[in-house]
Design a protein around this motif. Structure first.
Motif, PDB file in Angstrom:
ATOM      1  N   ALA A  66      26.647  45.241  49.834  1.00 46.25           N
ATOM      2  CA  ALA A  66      27.838  44.745  50.527  1.00 46.25           C
ATOM      3  C   ALA A  66      28.955  44.658  49.495  1.00 46.25           C
ATOM      4  O   ALA A  66      28.787  44.060  48.435  1.00 46.25           O
ATOM      5  CB  ALA A  66      27.571  43.375  51.123  1.00 46.25           C
ATOM      6  N   THR A 123      33.282  44.288  48.776  1.00 40.89           N
ATOM      7  CA  THR A 123      34.634  44.054  49.261  1.00 40.89           C
ATOM      8  C   THR A 123      35.600  44.840  48.387  1.00 40.89           C
ATOM      9  O   THR A 123      35.362  45.042  47.198  1.00 40.89           O
ATOM     10  CB  THR A 123      35.010  42.555  49.280  1.00 40.89           C
ATOM     11  OG1 THR A 123      36.281  42.404  49.939  1.00 40.89           O
ATOM     12  CG2 THR A 123      35.112  41.984  47.869  1.00 40.89           C
ATOM     13  N   GLY A 124      36.671  45.295  48.996  1.00 43.76           N
ATOM     14  CA  GLY A 124      37.677  46.060  48.280  1.00 43.76           C
ATOM     15  C   GLY A 124      38.885  46.255  49.180  1.00 43.76           C
ATOM     16  O   GLY A 124      38.973  45.664  50.269  1.00 43.76           O
ATOM     17  N   ARG A 160      41.957  45.022  53.529  1.00 43.06           N
ATOM     18  CA  ARG A 160      40.732  44.611  52.827  1.00 43.06           C
ATOM     19  C   ARG A 160      39.520  44.926  53.699  1.00 43.06           C
ATOM     20  O   ARG A 160      39.574  44.791  54.922  1.00 43.06           O
ATOM     21  CB  ARG A 160      40.761  43.110  52.529  1.00 43.06           C
ATOM     22  CG  ARG A 160      39.427  42.586  51.972  1.00 43.06           C
ATOM     23  CD  ARG A 160      39.528  41.184  51.438  1.00 43.06           C
ATOM     24  NE  ARG A 160      40.412  41.105  50.288  1.00 43.06           N
ATOM     25  CZ  ARG A 160      40.121  41.556  49.072  1.00 43.06           C
ATOM     26  NH1 ARG A 160      38.943  42.165  48.863  1.00 43.06           N
ATOM     27  NH2 ARG A 160      40.976  41.436  48.082  1.00 43.06           N
ATOM     28  N   THR A 188      35.093  44.518  53.923  1.00 43.86           N
ATOM     29  CA  THR A 188      33.836  43.952  53.440  1.00 43.86           C
ATOM     30  C   THR A 188      32.753  44.727  54.171  1.00 43.86           C
ATOM     31  O   THR A 188      32.557  44.565  55.381  1.00 43.86           O
ATOM     32  CB  THR A 188      33.754  42.444  53.743  1.00 43.86           C
ATOM     33  OG1 THR A 188      34.953  41.811  53.263  1.00 43.86           O
ATOM     34  CG2 THR A 188      32.558  41.811  53.041  1.00 43.86           C
ATOM     35  N   GLN A 189      32.067  45.595  53.432  1.00 45.27           N
ATOM     36  CA  GLN A 189      31.239  46.605  54.082  1.00 45.27           C
ATOM     37  C   GLN A 189      30.039  46.939  53.214  1.00 45.27           C
ATOM     38  O   GLN A 189      30.185  47.157  52.004  1.00 45.27           O
ATOM     39  CB  GLN A 189      32.081  47.880  54.299  1.00 45.27           C
ATOM     40  CG  GLN A 189      31.324  49.112  54.742  1.00 45.27           C
ATOM     41  CD  GLN A 189      30.799  48.996  56.170  1.00 45.27           C
ATOM     42  OE1 GLN A 189      31.556  48.688  57.090  1.00 45.27           O
ATOM     43  NE2 GLN A 189      29.503  49.198  56.348  1.00 45.27           N
ATOM     44  N   ASN A 195      34.171  48.274  58.146  1.00 43.33           N
ATOM     45  CA  ASN A 195      34.493  46.901  58.548  1.00 43.33           C
ATOM     46  C   ASN A 195      35.677  46.342  57.751  1.00 43.33           C
ATOM     47  O   ASN A 195      35.513  45.882  56.624  1.00 43.33           O
ATOM     48  CB  ASN A 195      33.242  46.027  58.327  1.00 43.33           C
ATOM     49  CG  ASN A 195      33.414  44.636  58.890  1.00 43.33           C
ATOM     50  OD1 ASN A 195      34.124  44.447  59.882  1.00 43.33           O
ATOM     51  ND2 ASN A 195      32.781  43.663  58.272  1.00 43.33           N
ATOM     52  N   THR A 215      38.230  43.553  57.017  1.00 40.07           N
ATOM     53  CA  THR A 215      38.168  42.102  57.234  1.00 40.07           C
ATOM     54  C   THR A 215      39.489  41.394  56.964  1.00 40.07           C
ATOM     55  O   THR A 215      39.572  40.171  57.084  1.00 40.07           O
ATOM     56  CB  THR A 215      37.079  41.485  56.327  1.00 40.07           C
ATOM     57  OG1 THR A 215      37.272  41.947  54.980  1.00 40.07           O
ATOM     58  CG2 THR A 215      35.697  41.893  56.796  1.00 40.07           C
ATOM     59  N   SER A 250      37.965  40.337  43.972  1.00 41.99           N
ATOM     60  CA  SER A 250      38.706  41.531  44.351  1.00 41.99           C
ATOM     61  C   SER A 250      40.102  41.117  44.767  1.00 41.99           C
ATOM     62  O   SER A 250      40.283  40.133  45.498  1.00 41.99           O
ATOM     63  CB  SER A 250      37.996  42.245  45.513  1.00 41.99           C
ATOM     64  OG  SER A 250      38.779  43.320  45.990  1.00 41.99           O
ATOM     65  N   ILE A 251      41.089  41.847  44.286  1.00 43.86           N
ATOM     66  CA  ILE A 251      42.474  41.512  44.596  1.00 43.86           C
ATOM     67  C   ILE A 251      43.283  42.789  44.596  1.00 43.86           C
ATOM     68  O   ILE A 251      42.969  43.745  43.891  1.00 43.86           O
ATOM     69  CB  ILE A 251      43.024  40.473  43.580  1.00 43.86           C
ATOM     70  CG1 ILE A 251      44.391  39.946  43.998  1.00 43.86           C
ATOM     71  CG2 ILE A 251      43.034  41.029  42.169  1.00 43.86           C
ATOM     72  CD1 ILE A 251      44.806  38.675  43.256  1.00 43.86           C
ATOM     73  N   ASN A 302      46.644  39.864  47.912  1.00 43.48           N
ATOM     74  CA  ASN A 302      45.532  39.731  48.849  1.00 43.48           C
ATOM     75  C   ASN A 302      44.226  39.686  48.068  1.00 43.48           C
ATOM     76  O   ASN A 302      43.824  40.659  47.460  1.00 43.48           O
ATOM     77  CB  ASN A 302      45.546  40.938  49.797  1.00 43.48           C
ATOM     78  CG  ASN A 302      44.424  40.910  50.816  1.00 43.48           C
ATOM     79  OD1 ASN A 302      43.313  40.470  50.529  1.00 43.48           O
ATOM     80  ND2 ASN A 302      44.691  41.402  52.007  1.00 43.48           N
ATOM     81  N   GLN A 346      39.976  38.253  47.629  1.00 41.75           N
ATOM     82  CA  GLN A 346      38.747  37.703  48.212  1.00 41.75           C
ATOM     83  C   GLN A 346      37.783  37.429  47.069  1.00 41.75           C
ATOM     84  O   GLN A 346      37.518  38.305  46.247  1.00 41.75           O
ATOM     85  CB  GLN A 346      38.111  38.672  49.205  1.00 41.75           C
ATOM     86  CG  GLN A 346      36.815  38.115  49.823  1.00 41.75           C
ATOM     87  CD  GLN A 346      36.304  38.975  50.964  1.00 41.75           C
ATOM     88  OE1 GLN A 346      37.069  39.369  51.832  1.00 41.75           O
ATOM     89  NE2 GLN A 346      35.013  39.281  50.951  1.00 41.75           N
ATOM     90  N   ARG A 394      40.770  30.245  54.477  1.00 36.37           N
ATOM     91  CA  ARG A 394      39.793  31.000  55.264  1.00 36.37           C
ATOM     92  C   ARG A 394      38.554  31.236  54.408  1.00 36.37           C
ATOM     93  O   ARG A 394      38.643  31.802  53.313  1.00 36.37           O
ATOM     94  CB  ARG A 394      40.388  32.337  55.701  1.00 36.37           C
ATOM     95  CG  ARG A 394      39.473  33.154  56.602  1.00 36.37           C
ATOM     96  CD  ARG A 394      40.119  34.462  56.993  1.00 36.37           C
ATOM     97  NE  ARG A 394      39.167  35.347  57.623  1.00 36.37           N
ATOM     98  CZ  ARG A 394      39.274  36.670  57.647  1.00 36.37           C
ATOM     99  NH1 ARG A 394      40.306  37.255  57.068  1.00 36.37           N
ATOM    100  NH2 ARG A 394      38.367  37.408  58.248  1.00 36.37           N
ATOM    101  N   VAL A 416      33.889  34.880  54.826  1.00 38.28           N
ATOM    102  CA  VAL A 416      34.027  36.277  55.234  1.00 38.28           C
ATOM    103  C   VAL A 416      32.780  37.032  54.783  1.00 38.28           C
ATOM    104  O   VAL A 416      32.322  36.875  53.651  1.00 38.28           O
ATOM    105  CB  VAL A 416      35.274  36.905  54.582  1.00 38.28           C
ATOM    106  CG1 VAL A 416      35.420  38.369  55.001  1.00 38.28           C
ATOM    107  CG2 VAL A 416      36.509  36.102  54.941  1.00 38.28           C
ATOM    108  N   SER A 417      32.209  37.855  55.655  1.00 36.91           N
ATOM    109  CA  SER A 417      30.999  38.594  55.279  1.00 36.91           C
ATOM    110  C   SER A 417      31.072  40.011  55.809  1.00 36.91           C
ATOM    111  O   SER A 417      31.945  40.348  56.614  1.00 36.91           O
ATOM    112  CB  SER A 417      29.759  37.883  55.828  1.00 36.91           C
ATOM    113  OG  SER A 417      29.828  37.835  57.241  1.00 36.91           O
ATOM    114  N   ALA A 418      30.109  40.825  55.341  1.00 36.81           N
ATOM    115  CA  ALA A 418      30.097  42.231  55.755  1.00 36.81           C
ATOM    116  C   ALA A 418      29.689  42.344  57.214  1.00 36.81           C
ATOM    117  O   ALA A 418      28.957  41.517  57.723  1.00 36.81           O
ATOM    118  CB  ALA A 418      29.136  43.003  54.884  1.00 36.81           C
TER     119      ALA A 418
END
Lengths: 441, 479
Positions: free
Chosen positions: A365, A367-368, A390, A392-393, A434, A436, B390-391, B397, B399, B474, B477-479
């Motif tokens: 998983a 994020t990017g 963004r 999350t996948q 996905n 997010t 990650s930004i 933005n 996370q 917030r 957040v998940s996949a």
């Protein structure tokens, strides 16, 4: 004889019979011309040699590296004396025995000797391709010799070159990217790469915020390159696999049957030498074959633990981080990008990913964000630009059976989160991705 | 060594450079890794060479050689000038250098215990002990520990007359436990993710009581497997100090780099959401937000005597009561922006062009404590230790994922939650800062792996922080 070979033998002679030892010497010139705001602002080069020595004294192991060729006696003595003070390394796999190493001959003399003016010419062409825009990026050339020797008589030598032009064009509100890498400088075309970047930047204007959610996607090679190197680093990594941290299950169909991923420095398009830092010859390693996970990569240490042989992925740091395939090829398909886009009813075309980080290596998983061109596809055509999003996948889930709709015919070296020259991949059309968050969070 | 650097500078000037400086750098690095109570790798790396920088018009030229002879140094100077001239074929505006005092000086990191004198066997034994302790916890499958030390000598000479020698000593390390579940991994780290690094000797390692925390770290890793996922929603977010330090690094530290603001990093690291025209007026966060860049903080990882342009280390206000007031700069970028040079330009070893880097970009302490913050929180989550970050390229933005979290209900820590993540937009997020700890909870966290530039450079930066609370964020957040 290359200076690297002389140095490698010189170091080995200084070790004598005091230890088992392996020596790697790299040498050459690396040069990089960087531009921003449409002018060259940083322009660098370095030359020299680096010596790496790993010794084992009665199973007690230590490694050292130096650039100080004036103090090799002290360097060798220190490396051995520190080893002597260690505990016995129960997992020391020993040295690679003499084996034939085939040199893939990924070397181009012109590239190795490219001048600052040569690189500036590529930059000028890139900049000129985006009239009225601000350009930024780099042109790099390098030529390296690598020599390996060890105390059981194994010898290997190779040399390789690499050249890259990479950059973006920017309007006041958008940016687009272009990239090309080859082992031959003359194959770079700054004008063409710049034109791609400029076109994406122009198309990227008037972008709107898209509501997050799952969207069908067409991913350009830069995105696929990042997926590939993440699969390699976290999944097809023999150490991670042995520790139970990898998603890879050898022999299982974990991916869409259309996918074939392999690692092969001997591919005519690859960049690198034919052996690793332990002297093990590199050979083609199939990682995914028709969707089935075929193998994971090993260095000598991970191979010994797994009861198998090294696959030639004993690169520096691999004892700690694990062996990582870094000459990746994803077999291309027959679809053009236009055809892939034409088959999407509602989705996104993504030029590049940015700042990808793993949430869990086991599921991969990640994020990017998207960057330098994200476009809305509606009814088979691009209808506008979207602000960066963004995601999350799970990269593994995204490539699962039935989720790969098409593979592009446009395979090329792609930049990736790990840099250029590691992945030779096409575009991909995937069932879903996905997203997010958008520009507004 | 000053003579070698001088030869490099003279070579550049003779070849036509209008300005040149050179650094002879001799450094050693020791890195020790232990995995599952067995030594994994012991590496000693020595790097020595000279890097010379030449300016001609709008472009820098830089050339580095590992050959430490006067002839090689002079030739490197000549090459750097030739490269800077080649830049003129794609020219820009002239690159003026802000004036700084010409200094002849020396500086040494205060340290008590030379980390290279402490026996490797002692270090390995300590790491074996802590990994063994973690492995003794049911459910922990993987235990890693590492230590790293740097000893760097730099001799800097400029064509304006600088002659500065610095001896920098940096030490640190850490460990982590990983529990493997069905299709998941859970990790806990100590003192923070990737370890804690500071300027100083081996005493900095001893201070963290590695042995005393290993059992807890193992137990938390194992317990995470059975913990529920953090549910998605909006709530108060309390961040432990090291996570807040990384939040500062990513969403403030990089955003205030003047080279990014000027567009010099646009293609790779990115730009910034900040515009110079809004300096002194842009609202970065709440009134509790006071950020400084302070290269003089004793013990912090981004502390030195002079930067790699010969500018003295200094403390600069970056955000004052929520308003953006300062940047990270060097002589060229500051001059272009019309600001005083900040002394924040550093190169990674002898073979990298110095560029704007963070020093110690930290959040000044508040007057609360973690205990008080939790007691004051009705519905929130407390997250500790970074797991992912990650930004975007403008530093807006982001996370983050943390290793561990706990629900906070009606002023009390509740059940443990796993896979805690949070996401936000930089100024809105910092605008939510409403509680900040201080006292001995304010720590100079160190980041030893800050990547930037092409070719890639790694810098060591510091980020002072204490736990803080953000009112509404917030999370989950998940996949």
């Amino acid at each position: 004889m290359s200076r690297t070979i002389e140095l490698a033998h010189d170091v080995l002679e200084r070790v004598g019979d005091r230890a088992e030892a392996e020596v790697v010497v790299t040498g050459g010139v690396s040069s990089l011309t960087r531009f921003a705001n449409s002018f060259i602002h940083q322009n660098v080069a370095e030359e020299g040699h680096g010596v790496s020595l790993r010794v084992a004294v009665d199973g007690k192991v230590n490694a050292g590296a130096t650039t100080s060729l004036e103090n090799l006696d002290e360097f060798v003595d220190n490396t051995i004396s520190i080893a002597e003070l260690q505990r016995v390394d129960e997992n020391w796999p020993g040295l690679a025995q003499p084996l034939d190493v085939t040199d893939p001959r990924h070397y181009d003399a012109f590239t190795a000797e490219a001048t600052p003016d040569d690189r500036a010419g590529q930059v000028a062409d890139f900049v000129a391709a985006g009239s009225g825009m601000r350009a930024a990026g780099f042109c790099e050339t390098l030529g390296h010799d690598v020599a390996f020797v060890n105390t059981v008589g194994h010898r290997a030598f190779g040399r390789y070159t690499r050249a890259t032009i990479d950059g973006i064009h920017q309007t006041e509100e958008s940016a687009g990217s272009g990239h090309a890498t080859s082992r031959r400088f003359v194959e770079l075309d700054g004008s063409a790469v710049g034109a791609t970047a400029a076109s994406r930047a122009r198309q990227g204007m008037d972008a709107f915020d898209l509501k997050p959610g799952e969207y069908e996607v067409v991913l350009a090679p830069e995105c696929v390159g990042t997926i590939g190197i993440f699969l390699a680093n976290y999944g097809f990594n023999g150490k991670q696999h042995a520790e139970g941290q990898s998603f890879a299950e050898v022999g299982h169909r974990q991916f869409d049957a259309a996918l074939n991923l392999y690692d092969d420095v001997h591919d005519v398009r690859a960049i690198g030498v034919g052996f690793d830092a332990e002297g093990t010859p590199r050979r083609r390693l199939d990682l995914i074959k028709n969707g089935v996970t075929e193998a994971v990569a090993h260095n000598r240490r991970s191979a010994a633990k797994a009861g198998t042989h090294s696959t030639g992925h004993g690169d520096p740091g691999s004892d700690q981080w694990g062996p990582i395939p870094a000459h990746l090829f994803l077999e291309p398909g027959e679809s053009s990008v236009d055809e892939m886009i034409a088959s999407v009813e509602r989705g996104l075309y993504v030029s590049t990913f940015n700042y990808c980080r793993v949430l869990d290596p086991k599921t991969l998983a990640v994020t990017g964000l998207t960057r330098n061109g994200t476009f809305m596809i509606e009814n088979g055509r691009i209808t506008g630009a979207v602000t960066n999003m963004r995601f999350t996948q799970s990269f593994v889930d995204a490539l699962a059976q039935g989720r790969v709709h098409a593979i592009g015919s446009d395979a090329r070296f792609a930049d990736s989160e790990f840099g250029p020259g590691f992945t030779y991949v096409p575009s991909l059309h995937l069932e879903g991705w996905n997203f997010t968050g958008g520009a507004a969070g | 060594m000053f003579d070698l650097a001088q030869a490099a500078v003279e070579g550049a000037l003779a070849a036509g450079a209008q300005y040149a400086d050179a650094r002879v750098v001799i450094s050693k690095n020791q890195a020790i890794s232990v995995f599952n109570a067995e030594p994994l790798s012991i590496d000693q790396i020595e790097r020595a060479g000279v890097g010379v920088r030449a300016l001609t018009g709008s472009g820098w030229g830089f050339y580095a050689v590992s050959d430490l002879t006067p002839a090689a140094a002079r030739r490197a100077g000549e090459q750097s000038a030739a490269i800077s001239r080649a830049s003129a074929s794609v020219p820009g505006p002239d690159m003026p250098l802000a004036d700084v005092p010409v200094v002849e000086d020396s500086y040494e990191t205060p340290h008590q215990e030379d980390p290279f004198v402490v026996p490797v066997s002692e270090k390995v034994d300590m790491l074996i002990a802590v990994t063994k302790t973690m492995l003794e916890v049911d459910g922990v499958a993987l235990a890693s520990g590492s230590l790293a030390f740097w000893d760097t000598n730099k001799w800097f000479v400029s064509s304006q007359g600088h002659r500065i020698h610095q001896h920098l000593v940096e030490s640190g390390g850490g460990y982590d436990a990983t529990a493997l579940g069905e299709g998941e991994t859970q990790r806990r780290s100590y003192p923070q993710s990737f370890g804690q690094y500071e300027t100083g000797g081996y005493e900095t390692v001893r201070r963290w009581d590695y042995e005393g925390n290993a059992g807890r770290i193992g137990e938390e890793a194992a317990a995470l497997l059975a913990a529920p996922d953090l549910e998605e929603g909006e709530k108060s977010l309390i961040l432990e100090g090291s996570q807040l330090a990384l939040q500062i690094h990513e969403s403030v530290g990089h955003a205030i780099e003047l080279d990014r603001i000027l567009g010099w990093e646009a293609a790779f690291a990115g730009t910034s959401h900040l515009e110079l025209s809004k300096l002194n007026t842009h609202r970065y966060g709440s009134p509790l937000m006071n950020i400084t860049a302070d290269a003089t903080l004793p013990g912090a990882l981004g502390t030195f005597g002079y930067d790699d342009e010969g500018t003295a280390a200094q403390r600069v206000d970056i955000v004052k009561e929520g308003t953006w007031v300062g940047v990270l700069s060097g002589r060229d970028s500051a001059s272009i922006a019309g600001l005083p040079p900040g002394g924040m330009v550093r190169g990674d070893g002898y073979n990298r062009l110095p560029m704007v880097r963070m020093t110690n970009v930290g959040l000044l302490a508040g007057d609360s404590s973690l205990e008080e913050i939790i007691a004051d929180t009705r519905d929130g989550v407390y997250m500790a230790t970074n797991r992912s970050w990650s930004i975007d390229d403008k530093r807006l933005n982001f996370q983050f994922g943390c290793e561990i979290g706990w629900e906070v209900k009606d002023g009390k820590l509740g059940r443990m939650v796993k896979n805690p993540t949070y996401t936000g937009i930089t100024p809105q997020f910092w605008g939510q800062l409403d509680k900040l700890a201080g006292g001995d909870e304010w720590v100079h966290w160190g980041t030893p792996n800050c990547g930037k530039g092409q070719p890639m450079q790694v810098a060591h930066t510091g980020h002072s922080a204490a736990p803080g609370r953000f009112a509404t964020v917030r999370v989950g957040v998940s996949a």
